[in-house]
Motif scaffolding. Structure first.
Motif, PDB file in Angstrom:
ATOM      1  N   PRO A   1     -15.799  24.112  -9.075  1.00 32.64           N
ATOM      2  CA  PRO A   1     -14.454  23.963  -8.500  1.00 32.64           C
ATOM      3  C   PRO A   1     -14.471  23.019  -7.309  1.00 32.64           C
ATOM      4  CG  PRO A   1     -15.374  26.106  -7.932  1.00 32.64           C
ATOM      5  CD  PRO A   1     -16.307  25.505  -8.942  1.00 32.64           C
ATOM      6  N   VAL A   2     -13.348  22.322  -7.141  1.00 36.36           N
ATOM      7  CA  VAL A   2     -13.213  21.345  -6.067  1.00 36.36           C
ATOM      8  C   VAL A   2     -12.570  22.017  -4.867  1.00 36.36           C
ATOM      9  CG1 VAL A   2     -12.229  19.107  -5.409  1.00 36.36           C
ATOM     10  CG2 VAL A   2     -12.978  19.513  -7.764  1.00 36.36           C
ATOM     11  N   ASP A   3     -13.178  21.819  -3.710  1.00 39.07           N
ATOM     12  CA  ASP A   3     -12.643  22.368  -2.477  1.00 39.07           C
ATOM     13  C   ASP A   3     -11.469  21.497  -2.025  1.00 39.07           C
ATOM     14  OD1 ASP A   3     -12.149  23.658  -0.161  1.00 39.07           O
ATOM     15  OD2 ASP A   3     -14.000  23.058   0.868  1.00 39.07           O
ATOM     16  N   PRO A   4     -10.272  22.066  -1.923  1.00 40.69           N
ATOM     17  CA  PRO A   4      -9.138  21.224  -1.522  1.00 40.69           C
ATOM     18  C   PRO A   4      -9.223  20.760  -0.079  1.00 40.69           C
ATOM     19  CG  PRO A   4      -8.443  23.511  -1.680  1.00 40.69           C
ATOM     20  CD  PRO A   4      -9.839  23.461  -2.209  1.00 40.69           C
ATOM     21  N   MET A   5      -9.985  21.466   0.772  1.00 43.27           N
ATOM     22  CA  MET A   5     -10.087  21.088   2.178  1.00 43.27           C
ATOM     23  C   MET A   5     -11.227  20.107   2.443  1.00 43.27           C
ATOM     24  SD  MET A   5      -7.551  22.713   3.280  1.00 43.27           S
ATOM     25  CE  MET A   5      -7.760  22.411   5.026  1.00 43.27           C
ATOM     26  N   GLU A   6     -11.943  19.744   1.398  1.00 41.65           N
ATOM     27  CA  GLU A   6     -13.057  18.818   1.590  1.00 41.65           C
ATOM     28  C   GLU A   6     -12.534  17.423   1.872  1.00 41.65           C
ATOM     29  OE1 GLU A   6     -17.019  17.273  -0.878  1.00 41.65           O
ATOM     30  OE2 GLU A   6     -15.509  18.552  -1.816  1.00 41.65           O
ATOM     31  N   PRO A   7     -13.092  16.720   2.830  1.00 41.39           N
ATOM     32  CA  PRO A   7     -12.617  15.352   3.104  1.00 41.39           C
ATOM     33  C   PRO A   7     -12.933  14.419   1.949  1.00 41.39           C
ATOM     34  CG  PRO A   7     -14.592  15.825   4.372  1.00 41.39           C
ATOM     35  CD  PRO A   7     -14.169  17.123   3.750  1.00 41.39           C
ATOM     36  N   PRO A   8     -12.181  13.367   1.804  1.00 45.92           N
ATOM     37  CA  PRO A   8     -12.419  12.452   0.671  1.00 45.92           C
ATOM     38  C   PRO A   8     -13.785  11.782   0.779  1.00 45.92           C
ATOM     39  CG  PRO A   8     -10.859  11.503   2.210  1.00 45.92           C
ATOM     40  CD  PRO A   8     -11.072  12.913   2.649  1.00 45.92           C
ATOM     41  N   ARG A   9     -14.441  11.661  -0.373  1.00 44.91           N
ATOM     42  CA  ARG A   9     -15.763  11.038  -0.409  1.00 44.91           C
ATOM     43  C   ARG A   9     -15.677   9.520  -0.489  1.00 44.91           C
ATOM     44  NH1 ARG A   9     -18.842  15.036  -4.773  1.00 44.91           N
ATOM     45  NH2 ARG A   9     -18.524  16.988  -3.592  1.00 44.91           N
ATOM     46  N   HIS A  10     -14.585   9.018  -1.031  1.00 47.32           N
ATOM     47  CA  HIS A  10     -14.439   7.577  -1.171  1.00 47.32           C
ATOM     48  C   HIS A  10     -13.182   7.152  -0.425  1.00 47.32           C
ATOM     49  CE1 HIS A  10     -17.509   7.703  -4.320  1.00 47.32           C
ATOM     50  NE2 HIS A  10     -16.841   8.729  -4.829  1.00 47.32           N
ATOM     51  N   LYS A  11     -13.261   6.044   0.209  1.00 47.80           N
ATOM     52  CA  LYS A  11     -12.121   5.493   0.929  1.00 47.80           C
ATOM     53  C   LYS A  11     -11.439   4.449   0.043  1.00 47.80           C
ATOM     54  CE  LYS A  11     -14.006   6.183   5.566  1.00 47.80           C
ATOM     55  NZ  LYS A  11     -14.369   5.524   6.842  1.00 47.80           N
ATOM     56  N   HIS A  12     -10.242   4.823  -0.388  1.00 52.16           N
ATOM     57  CA  HIS A  12      -9.472   3.923  -1.251  1.00 52.16           C
ATOM     58  C   HIS A  12      -8.533   3.107  -0.370  1.00 52.16           C
ATOM     59  CE1 HIS A  12     -10.912   5.934  -4.868  1.00 52.16           C
ATOM     60  NE2 HIS A  12     -10.681   7.084  -4.240  1.00 52.16           N
ATOM     61  N   LYS A  13      -8.666   1.835  -0.461  1.00 49.05           N
ATOM     62  CA  LYS A  13      -7.830   0.933   0.314  1.00 49.05           C
ATOM     63  C   LYS A  13      -6.745   0.372  -0.596  1.00 49.05           C
ATOM     64  CE  LYS A  13      -8.038  -2.992   3.468  1.00 49.05           C
ATOM     65  NZ  LYS A  13      -8.902  -4.031   4.068  1.00 49.05           N
ATOM     66  N   LYS A  14      -5.511   0.578  -0.191  1.00 48.67           N
ATOM     67  CA  LYS A  14      -4.398   0.101  -0.998  1.00 48.67           C
ATOM     68  C   LYS A  14      -4.215  -1.399  -0.789  1.00 48.67           C
ATOM     69  CE  LYS A  14      -1.775   4.408  -1.127  1.00 48.67           C
ATOM     70  NZ  LYS A  14      -0.477   5.044  -0.841  1.00 48.67           N
ATOM     71  N   VAL A  15      -4.197  -2.102  -1.878  1.00 53.20           N
ATOM     72  CA  VAL A  15      -4.011  -3.550  -1.841  1.00 53.20           C
ATOM     73  C   VAL A  15      -2.526  -3.831  -2.038  1.00 53.20           C
ATOM     74  CG1 VAL A  15      -4.657  -5.742  -2.892  1.00 53.20           C
ATOM     75  CG2 VAL A  15      -6.307  -3.868  -2.791  1.00 53.20           C
ATOM     76  N   PRO A  16      -1.934  -4.647  -1.195  1.00 52.49           N
ATOM     77  CA  PRO A  16      -0.504  -4.927  -1.382  1.00 52.49           C
ATOM     78  C   PRO A  16      -0.251  -5.659  -2.687  1.00 52.49           C
ATOM     79  CG  PRO A  16      -1.446  -6.387   0.277  1.00 52.49           C
ATOM     80  CD  PRO A  16      -2.493  -5.357  -0.041  1.00 52.49           C
ATOM     81  N   ARG A  17       0.869  -5.354  -3.260  1.00 53.06           N
ATOM     82  CA  ARG A  17       1.236  -5.979  -4.535  1.00 53.06           C
ATOM     83  C   ARG A  17       1.562  -7.454  -4.336  1.00 53.06           C
ATOM     84  NH1 ARG A  17       5.273  -1.746  -7.653  1.00 53.06           N
ATOM     85  NH2 ARG A  17       3.780  -0.023  -7.882  1.00 53.06           N
ATOM     86  N   GLY A  18       1.367  -8.168  -5.406  1.00 50.07           N
ATOM     87  CA  GLY A  18       1.692  -9.584  -5.366  1.00 50.07           C
ATOM     88  C   GLY A  18       3.189  -9.796  -5.404  1.00 50.07           C
ATOM     89  N   PRO A  19       3.620 -10.988  -5.089  1.00 45.46           N
ATOM     90  CA  PRO A  19       5.062 -11.249  -5.098  1.00 45.46           C
ATOM     91  C   PRO A  19       5.617 -11.162  -6.513  1.00 45.46           C
ATOM     92  CG  PRO A  19       3.836 -13.294  -4.818  1.00 45.46           C
ATOM     93  CD  PRO A  19       2.835 -12.174  -4.748  1.00 45.46           C
ATOM     94  N   PRO A  20       6.810 -10.599  -6.674  1.00 37.73           N
ATOM     95  CA  PRO A  20       7.400 -10.521  -8.023  1.00 37.73           C
ATOM     96  C   PRO A  20       7.860 -11.890  -8.500  1.00 37.73           C
ATOM     97  CG  PRO A  20       8.963  -9.761  -6.393  1.00 37.73           C
ATOM     98  CD  PRO A  20       7.675 -10.025  -5.652  1.00 37.73           C
ATOM     99  N   SER A  21       8.249 -11.920  -9.741  1.00 40.70           N
ATOM    100  CA  SER A  21       8.744 -13.175 -10.305  1.00 40.70           C
ATOM    101  C   SER A  21      10.060 -13.547  -9.635  1.00 40.70           C
ATOM    102  CB  SER A  21       8.960 -13.031 -11.815  1.00 40.70           C
ATOM    103  OG  SER A  21       9.895 -12.000 -12.071  1.00 40.70           O
ATOM    104  N   PRO A  22      10.264 -14.830  -9.372  1.00 40.37           N
ATOM    105  CA  PRO A  22      11.498 -15.212  -8.665  1.00 40.37           C
ATOM    106  C   PRO A  22      12.725 -14.932  -9.528  1.00 40.37           C
ATOM    107  CG  PRO A  22      10.347 -17.151  -9.483  1.00 40.37           C
ATOM    108  CD  PRO A  22       9.420 -15.985  -9.713  1.00 40.37           C
ATOM    109  N   PRO A  23      13.809 -14.500  -8.896  1.00 40.51           N
ATOM    110  CA  PRO A  23      15.022 -14.240  -9.694  1.00 40.51           C
ATOM    111  C   PRO A  23      15.613 -15.539 -10.213  1.00 40.51           C
ATOM    112  CG  PRO A  23      15.488 -14.082  -7.347  1.00 40.51           C
ATOM    113  CD  PRO A  23      13.997 -14.247  -7.480  1.00 40.51           C
ATOM    114  N   PRO A  24      16.332 -15.463 -11.312  1.00 36.39           N
ATOM    115  CA  PRO A  24      16.944 -16.693 -11.853  1.00 36.39           C
ATOM    116  C   PRO A  24      18.006 -17.222 -10.911  1.00 36.39           C
ATOM    117  CG  PRO A  24      17.759 -14.759 -13.003  1.00 36.39           C
ATOM    118  CD  PRO A  24      16.638 -14.289 -12.132  1.00 36.39           C
TER     119      PRO A  24
END
Length: 359
Positions: A204-227
């Motif tokens: 079983p996974v301990d819910p209070m355990e600190p995260p083992r891996h640090k996930h870094k969120k990468v910003p999304r790329g620019p969307p397609s230009p509107p017509p």
């Protein structure tokens, strides 16, 4: 005309390993050497080519952008293969300049890139070529199926996101597994334990355990230009348009939050009374006449009742006066001893009977 080598004298000093041939010397052409002005005389001179630096660095006394050996110069990147749009021509031979605006969009995307897109359909020159007929059943069904599939995809993703993710079913890899284990050493001390069933469960996974891996969120790329959407150029507003856009305040007989002073004619016009036609029924006159007759008849009855009550009151008054006179006469007669009391009683009874009969 003699050549230049014939006019020049022969060299005095020459390299030991070099042999000058008169013919070879005449045919060789030396490359021009860039002439660099000496120090202190470089006013107005700017080095532009790598040869102007003479295999050296920049000149600090010249205040301009310098790139010795092309160091620091931005290199021009070549265009990617396929980034150039081919020239397209329509059926009339006109160049389709809006191809660059439609690039990157689907074929079903409507891109307004021409002046005729701003003109109403009923005023366009090619109004006869535009089909305004209703779509057939196949197109309607195809559009409905495509819309249903898109809605089902959205609803399915939302339902999946709302479901709890901690429920473990038997089909999932995290479900417990049972393994039959047979020990290799059968001659152990414990007898009767030849085979055993082992239940394998994930830790079983301990819910209070600190995260083992640090996930870094990468910003999304620019969307397609509107017509691009074309808009008509801004026009100056005329006085008539300004007058048409003036919205009068709301006229109400119950609320006036801003305290406007509203004339009575405007209030009556907002009420709508002037739009109604007043129609008088023909029986209204007869009804009014009947009411007048009834009021007059009631007044006559009240007058007759008042007269009757007045007559009755007068008669009662006269009767009382007559009784008082009779009593006074009897008292005088008794005082004089002329009439006996019996006759007076008979007179009183007769008078009472007369008054009762009159009533």
């Amino acid at each position: 005309m003699s050549s230049l080598s014939g006019l020049l004298p022969a060299p005095v000093h020459q390299h030991p390993g070099q042999e000058y041939d008169q013919q070879d010397y005449s045919n060789t052409v030396t490359a021009p050497v860039a002439r660099i002005p000496p120090y202190g005389k470089r006013a107005g001179w700017k080095p532009k080519k790598p040869e102007d630096f003479g295999d050296g660095g920049a000149f600090p006394e010249i205040h301009s952008a310098q790139y010795p050996l092309d160091m620091g110069r931005k290199k021009k990147t070549a265009t990617k293969a396929g980034s150039t749009i081919a020239l397209q021509v329509d059926a009339q031979g006109n160049v389709a300049y809006d191809a660059i605006a439609k690039r990157g969009h689907s074929s079903k995307q409507i891109v307004q890139s021409q002046f005729k897109d701003l003109v109403p359909l009923n005023e366009r020159a090619d109004v006869g070529e535009i089909s305004l007929s209703r779509p057939n059943e196949e197109e309607v069904k195809e559009t409905a199926d495509r819309t249903r599939a898109a809605l089902e995809k959205i609803s399915k993703s939302k339902i999946t996101a709302a479901q709890p993710k901690s429920v473990v079913s038997n089909n999932k890899p995290g479900a417990p597994t049972y393994i039959r284990y047979t020990p290799a050493n059968q001659n152990g001390s414990a007898e009767g334990v030849n085979q055993r069933v082992i239940r394998m469960v994930e830790m079983p996974v301990d819910p209070m355990e600190p995260p083992r891996h640090k996930h870094k969120k990468v910003p999304r790329g620019p969307p397609s230009p509107p017509p691009p959407v074309l808009h008509s150029p801004p026009r100056k507003v005329t006085a008539k348009e300004q007058a048409d856009w003036v919205i009068p305040p709301c006229i109400s007989n119950w609320k006036n939050a801003k305290g406007y002073t509203i004339p009575l004619d405007k209030r009556l016009a907002a009420d709508g009374r002037g739009l109604q036609d007043v129609q008088i029924n023909d029986k209204f006159a007869s009804f009014a006449e009947a009411l007048g007759l009834a009021s007059r008849h009631a007044a006559d009855e009240v007058r007759q009742r008042a007269l009757m009550q007045q007559k009755v009151a007068e008669k009662e008054k006269e009767q009382k006066e007559q009784n008082l006179r009779a009593l006074a006469q009897r008292a005088r007669d008794e005082r004089a001893g002329i009439v006996s009391s019996g006759s007076a009683d008979v007179k009183m009874e007769s008078s009472k009977s007369d008054s009762e009969s009159d009533e």
